[in-house]
Design a protein around this motif. Structure first.
Motif, PDB file in Angstrom:
ATOM      1  N   GLU A 135       5.002   4.231   2.442  1.00 18.50           N
ATOM      2  CA  GLU A 135       6.511   4.680   1.646  1.00 18.50           C
ATOM      3  C   GLU A 135       6.260   4.371   0.202  1.00 18.50           C
ATOM      4  O   GLU A 135       6.713   5.185  -0.315  1.00 18.50           O
ATOM      5  CB  GLU A 135       7.456   4.079   2.474  1.00 18.50           C
ATOM      6  N   ALA A 136       5.920   3.457  -0.147  1.00 21.49           N
ATOM      7  CA  ALA A 136       5.852   3.186  -1.698  1.00 21.49           C
ATOM      8  C   ALA A 136       4.842   3.917  -2.350  1.00 21.49           C
ATOM      9  O   ALA A 136       5.130   4.672  -3.441  1.00 21.49           O
ATOM     10  CB  ALA A 136       5.484   1.699  -1.964  1.00 21.49           C
ATOM     11  N   ILE A 137       3.679   4.391  -1.930  1.00 22.18           N
ATOM     12  CA  ILE A 137       2.903   5.351  -2.434  1.00 22.18           C
ATOM     13  C   ILE A 137       3.651   6.581  -2.535  1.00 22.18           C
ATOM     14  O   ILE A 137       3.479   7.268  -3.422  1.00 22.18           O
ATOM     15  CB  ILE A 137       1.521   5.378  -1.727  1.00 22.18           C
ATOM     16  N   SER A 138       4.102   7.120  -1.536  1.00 19.46           N
ATOM     17  CA  SER A 138       4.824   8.469  -1.305  1.00 19.46           C
ATOM     18  C   SER A 138       5.906   8.406  -2.292  1.00 19.46           C
ATOM     19  O   SER A 138       6.212   9.362  -3.108  1.00 19.46           O
ATOM     20  CB  SER A 138       5.550   8.621   0.151  1.00 19.46           C
ATOM     21  N   GLN A 139       6.678   7.268  -2.570  1.00 19.16           N
ATOM     22  CA  GLN A 139       7.774   7.274  -3.458  1.00 19.16           C
ATOM     23  C   GLN A 139       7.020   7.507  -5.011  1.00 19.16           C
ATOM     24  O   GLN A 139       7.606   8.064  -5.744  1.00 19.16           O
ATOM     25  CB  GLN A 139       8.609   6.143  -3.361  1.00 19.16           C
ATOM     26  N   SER A 140       5.909   6.589  -5.141  1.00 23.31           N
ATOM     27  CA  SER A 140       5.534   6.567  -6.498  1.00 23.31           C
ATOM     28  C   SER A 140       4.964   7.912  -6.977  1.00 23.31           C
ATOM     29  O   SER A 140       4.883   8.347  -8.101  1.00 23.31           O
ATOM     30  CB  SER A 140       4.453   5.562  -6.543  1.00 23.31           C
ATOM     31  N   TRP A 141       4.147   8.364  -6.118  1.00 23.72           N
ATOM     32  CA  TRP A 141       3.596   9.681  -6.015  1.00 23.72           C
ATOM     33  C   TRP A 141       4.639  10.886  -6.562  1.00 23.72           C
ATOM     34  O   TRP A 141       4.247  11.760  -7.338  1.00 23.72           O
ATOM     35  CB  TRP A 141       2.777  10.142  -4.814  1.00 23.72           C
TER      36      TRP A 141
END
Length: 127
Positions: free
Chosen positions: A49-55
């Motif tokens: 979820e954090a990767i998706s948000q950051s991306w």
């Protein structure tokens, strides 16, 4: 430039954390450590979820920032490796589930099921 670099650094760090979580999950699966597997699942989900948000917060195109394309390519490569590791873990988990199902079927053998053929040393079916 300073606005873009922290986002890439954060994304790279998240990719490394995901890589570590997937390695930990593989070890837990290999050792049948159920508590650790559940913990790994929670960690993995939070990291994804954090990767998706950051991306999603990365600007679409920034040609004026040096090394951006190389950094993004490196992050993509790491995330692709994470995807392959996740698939490896999934295969291991599915195999373990299948083994448990087979074991349960053999332990809970019911009369309405057809018994598997059993052969003696001479190769003849034993009934």
């Amino acid at each position: 430039m300073s606005e873009k670099e922290p986002d890439l650094a954060e994304l790279a760090e998240l990719g490394e954390k995901l890589f570590g979580a997937l390695e930990k999950e593989f070890d837990a699966l290999s050792n049948n450590n159920l508590e650790s597997i559940e913990e790994c699942q929670r960690d993995k989900l939070a990291l994804l979820e954090a990767i998706s948000q950051s991306w999603s917060h990365l600007p679409p195109d920034t040609p004026d920032i040096p090394n951006t394309k190389e950094d993004i390519a490196s992050i993509r490569s790491r995330l692709k490796l994470c995807k392959e590791m996740n698939q490896r873990n999934d295969i291991l988990l599915r195999r373990q589930i299948e083994e448990v199902k087979i074991l349960l079927d053999s332990l809970t053998f019911q009369k309405n099921k057809v018994a598997p053929d059993v052969y003696n040393k001479l190769g003849k079916i034993v009934t």
